[in-house]
Scaffold this motif. Structure first.
Motif, PDB file in Angstrom:
ATOM      1  N   LYS A 161       4.894  -3.399   4.014  1.00  0.00           N
ATOM      2  CA  LYS A 161       3.519  -3.431   3.550  1.00  0.00           C
ATOM      3  C   LYS A 161       3.066  -2.039   3.148  1.00  0.00           C
ATOM      4  CE  LYS A 161       2.233  -7.591   5.866  1.00  0.00           C
ATOM      5  NZ  LYS A 161       2.650  -8.395   4.744  1.00  0.00           N
ATOM      6  N   ASP A 189      -7.027  -9.151  10.280  1.00  0.00           N
ATOM      7  CA  ASP A 189      -6.408  -7.911   9.842  1.00  0.00           C
ATOM      8  C   ASP A 189      -6.421  -7.761   8.336  1.00  0.00           C
ATOM      9  OD1 ASP A 189      -3.250  -6.567   9.349  1.00  0.00           O
ATOM     10  OD2 ASP A 189      -4.845  -5.517  10.405  1.00  0.00           O
ATOM     11  N   ASP A 190      -6.486  -6.522   7.881  1.00  0.00           N
ATOM     12  CA  ASP A 190      -6.523  -6.294   6.440  1.00  0.00           C
ATOM     13  C   ASP A 190      -5.181  -6.598   5.787  1.00  0.00           C
ATOM     14  OD1 ASP A 190      -8.592  -3.380   6.930  1.00  0.00           O
ATOM     15  OD2 ASP A 190      -9.115  -5.480   6.617  1.00  0.00           O
ATOM     16  N   ASN A 191      -4.093  -6.349   6.500  1.00  0.00           N
ATOM     17  CA  ASN A 191      -2.786  -6.529   5.866  1.00  0.00           C
ATOM     18  C   ASN A 191      -2.132  -7.863   6.192  1.00  0.00           C
ATOM     19  OD1 ASN A 191      -2.701  -3.889   4.801  1.00  0.00           O
ATOM     20  ND2 ASN A 191      -2.357  -3.157   6.875  1.00  0.00           N
ATOM     21  N   TYR A 192      -2.256  -8.285   7.415  1.00  0.00           N
ATOM     22  CA  TYR A 192      -1.580  -9.506   7.839  1.00  0.00           C
ATOM     23  C   TYR A 192      -2.520 -10.696   7.922  1.00  0.00           C
ATOM     24  CZ  TYR A 192       2.490  -6.852   9.424  1.00  0.00           C
ATOM     25  OH  TYR A 192       3.600  -6.071   9.507  1.00  0.00           O
ATOM     26  N   GLY A 193      -3.813 -10.435   7.727  1.00  0.00           N
ATOM     27  CA  GLY A 193      -4.770 -11.478   8.054  1.00  0.00           C
ATOM     28  C   GLY A 193      -4.871 -12.570   7.014  1.00  0.00           C
ATOM     29  N   ILE A 194      -4.930 -13.785   7.521  1.00  0.00           N
ATOM     30  CA  ILE A 194      -4.961 -14.917   6.616  1.00  0.00           C
ATOM     31  C   ILE A 194      -6.333 -15.067   5.974  1.00  0.00           C
ATOM     32  CG2 ILE A 194      -5.531 -16.524   8.459  1.00  0.00           C
ATOM     33  CD1 ILE A 194      -3.912 -18.585   6.835  1.00  0.00           C
ATOM     34  N   LEU A 226     -12.946  -6.306  10.978  1.00  0.00           N
ATOM     35  CA  LEU A 226     -12.982  -5.495  12.187  1.00  0.00           C
ATOM     36  C   LEU A 226     -13.068  -4.010  11.874  1.00  0.00           C
ATOM     37  CD1 LEU A 226     -10.328  -7.284  14.406  1.00  0.00           C
ATOM     38  CD2 LEU A 226     -12.791  -7.413  14.569  1.00  0.00           C
ATOM     39  N   SER A 227     -13.008  -3.662  10.583  1.00  0.00           N
ATOM     40  CA  SER A 227     -13.028  -2.239  10.265  1.00  0.00           C
ATOM     41  C   SER A 227     -14.377  -1.771   9.754  1.00  0.00           C
ATOM     42  CB  SER A 227     -11.943  -1.911   9.231  1.00  0.00           C
ATOM     43  OG  SER A 227     -12.020  -2.816   8.156  1.00  0.00           O
ATOM     44  N   LEU A 276       3.224 -12.933   5.515  1.00  0.00           N
ATOM     45  CA  LEU A 276       2.033 -13.351   4.802  1.00  0.00           C
ATOM     46  C   LEU A 276       2.483 -13.691   3.410  1.00  0.00           C
ATOM     47  CD1 LEU A 276      -0.982 -13.408   5.549  1.00  0.00           C
ATOM     48  CD2 LEU A 276      -1.211 -11.322   4.268  1.00  0.00           C
ATOM     49  N   PRO A 291       1.285 -17.013   5.439  1.00  0.00           N
ATOM     50  CA  PRO A 291       1.862 -17.624   6.633  1.00  0.00           C
ATOM     51  C   PRO A 291       2.548 -18.926   6.293  1.00  0.00           C
ATOM     52  CG  PRO A 291      -0.507 -17.921   6.616  1.00  0.00           C
ATOM     53  CD  PRO A 291      -0.195 -17.089   5.436  1.00  0.00           C
ATOM     54  N   THR A 303     -10.949  -4.719  19.187  1.00  0.00           N
ATOM     55  CA  THR A 303     -11.283  -3.441  18.563  1.00  0.00           C
ATOM     56  C   THR A 303     -11.267  -2.267  19.523  1.00  0.00           C
ATOM     57  OG1 THR A 303     -13.607  -3.768  19.043  1.00  0.00           O
ATOM     58  CG2 THR A 303     -12.844  -4.494  16.887  1.00  0.00           C
ATOM     59  N   PHE A 350      -5.821 -11.735  20.511  1.00  0.00           N
ATOM     60  CA  PHE A 350      -4.721 -11.324  19.639  1.00  0.00           C
ATOM     61  C   PHE A 350      -4.691 -12.138  18.355  1.00  0.00           C
ATOM     62  CE2 PHE A 350      -2.156  -7.954  20.900  1.00  0.00           C
ATOM     63  CZ  PHE A 350      -2.176  -7.860  22.281  1.00  0.00           C
ATOM     64  N   SER A 351      -4.888 -13.446  18.488  1.00  0.00           N
ATOM     65  CA  SER A 351      -4.836 -14.297  17.303  1.00  0.00           C
ATOM     66  C   SER A 351      -5.914 -13.914  16.305  1.00  0.00           C
ATOM     67  CB  SER A 351      -5.019 -15.764  17.681  1.00  0.00           C
ATOM     68  OG  SER A 351      -4.079 -16.136  18.646  1.00  0.00           O
ATOM     69  N   GLN A 390       0.842  -1.184   0.000  1.00  0.00           N
ATOM     70  CA  GLN A 390       0.000   0.000   0.000  1.00  0.00           C
ATOM     71  C   GLN A 390       0.882   1.240   0.000  1.00  0.00           C
ATOM     72  OE1 GLN A 390      -3.648  -0.031   2.177  1.00  0.00           O
ATOM     73  NE2 GLN A 390      -3.173  -2.052   3.002  1.00  0.00           N
ATOM     74  N   ILE A 400      -7.275   0.127  10.806  1.00  0.00           N
ATOM     75  CA  ILE A 400      -7.830   0.080  12.153  1.00  0.00           C
ATOM     76  C   ILE A 400      -6.905  -0.626  13.137  1.00  0.00           C
ATOM     77  CG2 ILE A 400      -9.162  -2.063  11.979  1.00  0.00           C
ATOM     78  CD1 ILE A 400     -11.418  -0.482  13.387  1.00  0.00           C
ATOM     79  N   ASN A 401      -6.126  -1.567  12.657  1.00  0.00           N
ATOM     80  CA  ASN A 401      -5.158  -2.219  13.539  1.00  0.00           C
ATOM     81  C   ASN A 401      -3.831  -1.514  13.402  1.00  0.00           C
ATOM     82  OD1 ASN A 401      -6.873  -4.127  14.531  1.00  0.00           O
ATOM     83  ND2 ASN A 401      -6.306  -5.695  13.056  1.00  0.00           N
ATOM     84  N   TYR A 448      -6.577 -12.969   2.994  1.00  0.00           N
ATOM     85  CA  TYR A 448      -5.606 -13.496   2.038  1.00  0.00           C
ATOM     86  C   TYR A 448      -6.208 -14.654   1.266  1.00  0.00           C
ATOM     87  CZ  TYR A 448      -1.330 -15.659   0.310  1.00  0.00           C
ATOM     88  OH  TYR A 448      -0.379 -16.217  -0.480  1.00  0.00           O
ATOM     89  N   LYS A 460      -7.511 -11.058  16.113  1.00  0.00           N
ATOM     90  CA  LYS A 460      -7.251  -9.701  15.626  1.00  0.00           C
ATOM     91  C   LYS A 460      -6.295  -9.773  14.443  1.00  0.00           C
ATOM     92  CE  LYS A 460      -5.365  -5.341  17.201  1.00  0.00           C
ATOM     93  NZ  LYS A 460      -5.510  -4.342  18.238  1.00  0.00           N
ATOM     94  N   PHE A 461      -5.332 -10.627  14.608  1.00  0.00           N
ATOM     95  CA  PHE A 461      -4.355 -10.833  13.570  1.00  0.00           C
ATOM     96  C   PHE A 461      -4.972 -11.454  12.332  1.00  0.00           C
ATOM     97  CE2 PHE A 461      -0.218  -9.711  13.646  1.00  0.00           C
ATOM     98  CZ  PHE A 461       0.575 -10.567  12.919  1.00  0.00           C
ATOM     99  N   MET A 462      -5.758 -12.491  12.542  1.00  0.00           N
ATOM    100  CA  MET A 462      -6.330 -13.206  11.403  1.00  0.00           C
ATOM    101  C   MET A 462      -7.308 -12.329  10.632  1.00  0.00           C
ATOM    102  SD  MET A 462      -6.864 -17.158  12.429  1.00  0.00           S
ATOM    103  CE  MET A 462      -8.239 -16.833  13.504  1.00  0.00           C
ATOM    104  N   PHE A 517       0.375  -1.781  14.185  1.00  0.00           N
ATOM    105  CA  PHE A 517       1.464  -2.648  14.609  1.00  0.00           C
ATOM    106  C   PHE A 517       2.737  -1.878  14.896  1.00  0.00           C
ATOM    107  CE2 PHE A 517      -0.766  -6.539  14.141  1.00  0.00           C
ATOM    108  CZ  PHE A 517      -1.682  -6.322  13.140  1.00  0.00           C
TER     109      PHE A 517
END
Lengths: 453, 296, 284
Positions: free
Chosen positions: A289, B129-134, B150-151, C51, C53, B236, B122-123, A210, A277-278, B137, B125-127, A280
């Motif tokens: 990213k 996520d827009d950027n890191y979430g599986i 979550l957004s 990612l 993963p 959130t 946490f897990s 992004q 929203i999150n 993906y 939240k991660f999953m 890091f």
């Protein structure tokens, strides 16, 4: 009949339950013992007096390990007849606050706390913190502090905490990604250029990366204040004719400056920058990213230490928040932690001495170097240590140059609620609301909280 | 002659439990009631507490956010409890069948609940996520659009409900498993001989005999869903746009983020009342069902 | 005859596979996050979370586990947690069994009232209890001790276990006890010799529940017991979750280690899950 049916399995269960009873009984005994043993066992008489100071501090842990270890070494050298140690509890941010508040509301002994700048007003007003003003006078080092940082520890004309280290927020970018889009970093410095950069980057970058980061996390007000400030606005102002206090703080963030500042954020979403929203804390930038990110100087900590020497080749820093035009001076937000002594401490003098040692350059600088924090003391920032800091921490000089432009948040007791009002306003604008309406509504709520309604 | 003597035994058996519960919880309850009728915040807690009567309650009832949070709590509770109970009952019954490896399977099944709420939050939240979430993906790699789990204010609460279902269903499985083991296989055997199908056996033997366990289970998971806020807090923080602030989270934020202890206590007391009402409703419904059945 | 034959074949063919497929689908869905947790624990701690993963770490290492097991503060907290959880389990099952029996068997004045009181206590959200509990316990001097944690955790568990065991005891036929009463056995003796042995499934589940609640609790310990000698494992894991970075390697290793006692407990206690203990003893 009973005997035949129950005897066989009975013995086994009988013994099981007996074991359970024994267990319960022994735990009961053990616990009685543990409660009363201090009174029963003979006191071990030692040569030196053992003093254990208690502290509650916020994560991350490594910085405290280093500081306390080195500072205690110094302190114990001075008092050879005593053995002083610190029992410190390290917790995540909000849990640290919960614990400090509960402990001090319960009037328990506590000798040292780490205070976030936005808690200072609350804690001071609540009567949680010791007044350090007299000790400061004797110490005579306060002039070494940058004015903004020193003021952050003062409430109601009393010194309640000392701002130990700080951080600033600035613009970071990946050099290769900007090159690849034929974008000069200077473009990012103005609002118009910021938008143009986004368009250029979106065309040239990989789909997975992004272009520009925009935060929508809980701390989003922190990333909006610099725009408010650079346009000449402010969050709160003292005003007369308060219903009960004579004069008190009044929300002014919904001024023209505030509206314009919020419109800048809104425009970013309108051209396609997605609010995140999150958060890091720079990890997402380190993982490439995002090509451009406004983030605090702690971002450096997201890169492994062995990459620091070459970091300036890979990532770039523009020490500013984008300004509307070249005539406007930039601004930024300063964070960091203050050290304070709770009113309930039974070892105030010793705790104070420990703090003074922790703030001594020779003790503090190694920690700053390791964590990538910025000093609040002129002697460290500009004196002998500056060379060492500059050669270790990437972009040190640029970051330091931003401090004069930096402001802290208000340290009044009601701040957490006001920040929440502002946060709601920004979120609403991200979801399409009109900036003026959102800010006016937030200011209404703030006025109520501050006692104006 | 014996009827006049009061039998002390039942009270003795209850003594340890009641002693611990009362000594630990009575003072806090009274403290909270006291605090809710005074002005107690982080600023006044070491100083004078002004008596304000029912003002805190009045303020709460005129707070639109409170009603918003009640609505969100409704979504959260209905979503969580129905799914947890439905899936939990199904799995408990399935694992009760004569198949191999139920011990291992049950152990695997309770693992989500054995992880603490912080880790779960946490897990997820991660999953999400827009950027890191599986999850996004995977969605994008099969050609679907990413979802703002979550957004997006409309979806966020349901994403958390999903996490709560993942996390909380094992409890129902465990609890109902205990209940299922109290039913003798002979009853089933007799029914099979009589020609009853699986479905008939389920509805006419299993459910009626599990009745008490089911009621208790529903009460427990409902109360937990109402009081629970760990997931919302970490995933959130109550946003976006207040869309995940259930009443329990609202209570926590009032007390510990904004320093208003009376605010927190007031909401807490209202939550207790809500819990009691719901329990009352549950018990009434189930008691009515039995009397209906008895009449049959 | 024909019908039951057809039914039998249907049953044999579809039932077991249906059951297994439902169960396995559910297990698969719910365990995916934990598979990721497990595989991350085998990666070096410095590797950023990536990612897509990596489900299979390219260079598996057990350094994270070694770190967690050898860190003195973590080991101490692990021991503390074990002591607290085991103590709390035994205590809660013992007194809940007593209480549950009383509710299940006796008719006494105020029974419904006491039942409602216990239920009522259960409904109090923990958040509003934190400060008053702290005030109370610090007055008595019961902060930062394993004993106080054991006792305090009971407020989470006792209502739950009393209801579970009450329900369970109620399923035991009264005839058994009546026979023993006639023979002159005391009530407590009945409890010990008849009811408890027949309730091992209920007791087993109650133990697992009690252990799990004690093992995973972190909100109460934050406030009541956070000095090193009373630190619990869940809190110790917090040192890996800082606001600025999460040490995923150590954290996931810690999570997996935290799972071990519960898994062991579940496997052990499931031996007690024997069907229909209550009614089978009526035969013969």
């Amino acid at each position: 009949m009973n005997g035949n049916r129950f005897n066989q399995p009975l013995k086994k269960y009988y013994s099981d339950i007996n074991i359970v009873c024994l267990y319960v009984f022994s735990i009961f005994l053990l616990s009685i013992f543990s409660i009363f043993s201090p009174y029963v066992l003979p006191e071990v008489v030692s040569q030196e007096e053992t003093i254990i100071l208690t502290a509650i501090v916020a994560e991350p842990k490594e910085r405290w390990d280093l500081l306390f270890e080195n500072a205690l070494e110094e302190l114990n050298k001075k008092y050879t007849d005593k053995k002083i140690s610190v029992d410190y509890s390290v917790l995540p941010y909000s849990d640290t606050r919960t614990q400090i508040v509960t402990t001090l509301a319960g009037r328990s002994d506590l000798d040292l706390v780490s205070i976030d700048q936005i808690w200072l007003g609350e804690f001071a007003e609540a009567g949680f913190l010791t007044d350090l003003t007299d000790r400061i006078k004797l110490w005579n080092k306060s002039s070494d502090w940058y004015e903004n940082n020193w003021q952050g520890g003062i409430y109601d004309n009393q010194v309640k905490g000392i701002w130990a280290w700080t951080d600033v927020r600035a613009l970071w970018y990946w050099k290769d990604l900007l090159n690849q889009s034929e974008l000069s970093p200077d473009q990012l410095k103005t609002w118009n250029g910021y938008w143009d950069s986004f368009v250029k980057l979106s065309k040239n970058l990989d789909k997975k990366i992004q272009p520009i980061h925009l935060t929508s996390a809980n701390h989003v007000p922190d990333m909006w204040y610099p725009y408010l400030w650079m346009l000449g606005g402010d969050i709160l102002e003292m005003k007369d004719n308060h219903p009960s206090k004579g004069s008190y703080w009044f929300p002014v963030y919904n001024s023209e400056a505030g509206i314009k500042a919020l419109e800048f954020l809104k425009n970013q979403t309108e051209i396609g920058i997605k609010p995140q929203i999150n958060h890091f804390w720079g990890q997402e930038f380190a993982d490439k990213k995002f090509a451009v990110m406004l983030e605090g100087s702690w971002l450096l900590g997201q890169f492994p230490r062995d990459q620091w020497p070459d970091l300036e080749k890979k990532i770039g820093l523009i020490p500013m928040f984008p300004v509307p035009d070249n005539k406007t001076k930039t601004s930024t937000l300063m964070g960091g932690w203050l050290l304070g002594i709770p009113e309930t401490s039974k070892h105030k003098d010793l705790a104070w001495e420990l703090i003074t040692i922790m703030l001594e350059p020779k003790i503090l600088v190694p920690m700053l170097l390791e964590q990538g924090y910025l000093p609040t003391q002129k002697s460290i920032a500009e004196g002998n240590y500056s060379k060492e800091l500059a050669s270790t921490i990437p972009y040190y000089d640029e970051l330091i140059s931003l401090i004069p432009y930096g402001k802290g948040r208000p340290n009044i007791p009601e701040y957490p609620q006001i920040a929440d009002h502002i946060r709601m306003a920004i979120e609403e604008v991200y979801h399409g609301a009109d900036p003026k309406q959102a800010l006016d509504q937030a200011a209404e709520n703030s006025m109520y909280v501050l006692g104006w309604r | 002659m014996q009827k006049n003597k009061i039998n002390v035994e039942p009270y003795l058996y209850l003594l340890p439990s009641l002693f611990i519960l009362v000594s630990l919880l009575l003072f806090p309850l009274l403290w909270n009631i006291y605090v809710s009728t005074h002005d107690v915040s982080i600023l006044t807690i070491l100083k004078k507490w002004d008596f304000v009567g029912l003002k805190n309650f009045y303020d709460l009832f005129s707070d639109p956010k409170f009603y918003e949070s009640l609505k969100l709590t409704l979504f959260f509770v209905v979503g969580s409890v129905s799914a947890q109970f439905g899936i939990g009952l199904l799995l408990a019954v399935l694992l009760n069948q004569q198949i191999k490896g139920t011990h291992v399977l049950r152990t695997l099944l309770i693992i989500p609940w054995s992880v603490s709420t912080v880790i779960t939050a946490f897990s997820f939240k991660f999953m999400y996520d827009d950027n890191y979430g599986i999850i996004n993906y995977v969605l994008e790699s099969i050609g679907l659009d990413a979802v703002g789990w979550l957004s997006d204010p409309n979806i966020a609460i349901w994403s958390i409900v999903l996490a709560n279902i993942w996390y909380g269903t094992p409890f129902t499985i465990l609890f109902l498993t205990a209940g299922l083991h109290s039913i003798s296989p002979h009853l089933y055997e007799a029914a099979i001989i009589d020609g009853a199908t699986k479905i008939k056996r389920f509805f006419f033997i299993t459910i009626p005999l599990l009745r008490q366990f089911i009621i208790t289970n529903l009460i427990l998971i409902t109360v937990w869903s109402i009081n629970f806020f760990d997931l919302q807090l970490i995933m959130t923080g109550g946003g976006p746009l207040f869309s995940t602030t259930t009443t329990s989270l609202y209570m926590y934020r009032e007390a510990f983020e904004f320093g208003s202890f009376s605010g927190g206590a007031t909401i807490g007391i209202l939550l207790i009342v809500m819990n009691l009402l719901l329990t009352f409703v549950y018990v009434k419904i189930f008691n009515r069902k039995t009397s209906d059945q008895n009449e049959k | 005859m024909k019908n039951s034959y057809r039914n039998n074949i249907k049953q044999v063919l579809s039932d077991k596979w249906l059951i297994y497929s439902i169960i396995f689908t559910y297990i698969f869905i719910t365990l995916i996050p934990l598979v990721w947790v497990f595989s991350t624990s085998l990666k070096p701690n410095d590797l950023a979370i990536s990612l897509p993963p990596e489900f299979l770490p390219s260079e598996p290492t057990i350094e994270n586990y070694v770190f967690v097991i050898t860190e003195p503060r973590l080991v101490q907290s692990l021991i503390n947690s074990l002591l607290v959880s085991l103590g709390s389990t035994v205590l809660s099952v013992a007194i809940s069994a007593l209480g549950g029996y009383s509710f299940a068997r006796f008719k006494f004045k105020g029974k419904n009232l006491l039942l409602s009181i216990i239920l009522g206590f259960f409904m109090i959200p923990i958040v509003i209890n934190i400060i008053p509990l702290y005030l109370m316990l610090s007055e008595i001097g019961l902060l930062n001790s394993i004993f106080s944690l054991i006792i305090t955790f009971q407020i989470l568990i006792i209502p739950l276990n009393i209801f579970l065991l009450k329900n369970y005891f109620e399923t035991i036929p009264r005839e058994l006890e009546e026979a023993a009463l006639v023979d002159g056995c005391s009530r407590f003796g009945i409890l010990r010799r008849i009811i408890l042995p027949l309730s091992t499934p209920g007791l087993a589940i109650a133990s697992v529940l009690a252990f799990r609640f004690s093992w995973n609790e972190f909100l109460l310990p934050i406030v009541l017991a956070n000095r090193p000698d009373s630190l619990v494992f869940q809190l110790a894991l917090y040192q890996f979750i800082s606001i600025y970075r999460i040490e995923w390697g150590y954290l996931t290793a810690g999570i997996n280690i935290a799972l071990i006692p519960i898994v062991i407990l579940m496997l052990l206690f499931q031996k007690q899950l024997v069907h229909g203990l209550t009614a089978s003893s009526l035969k013969g």
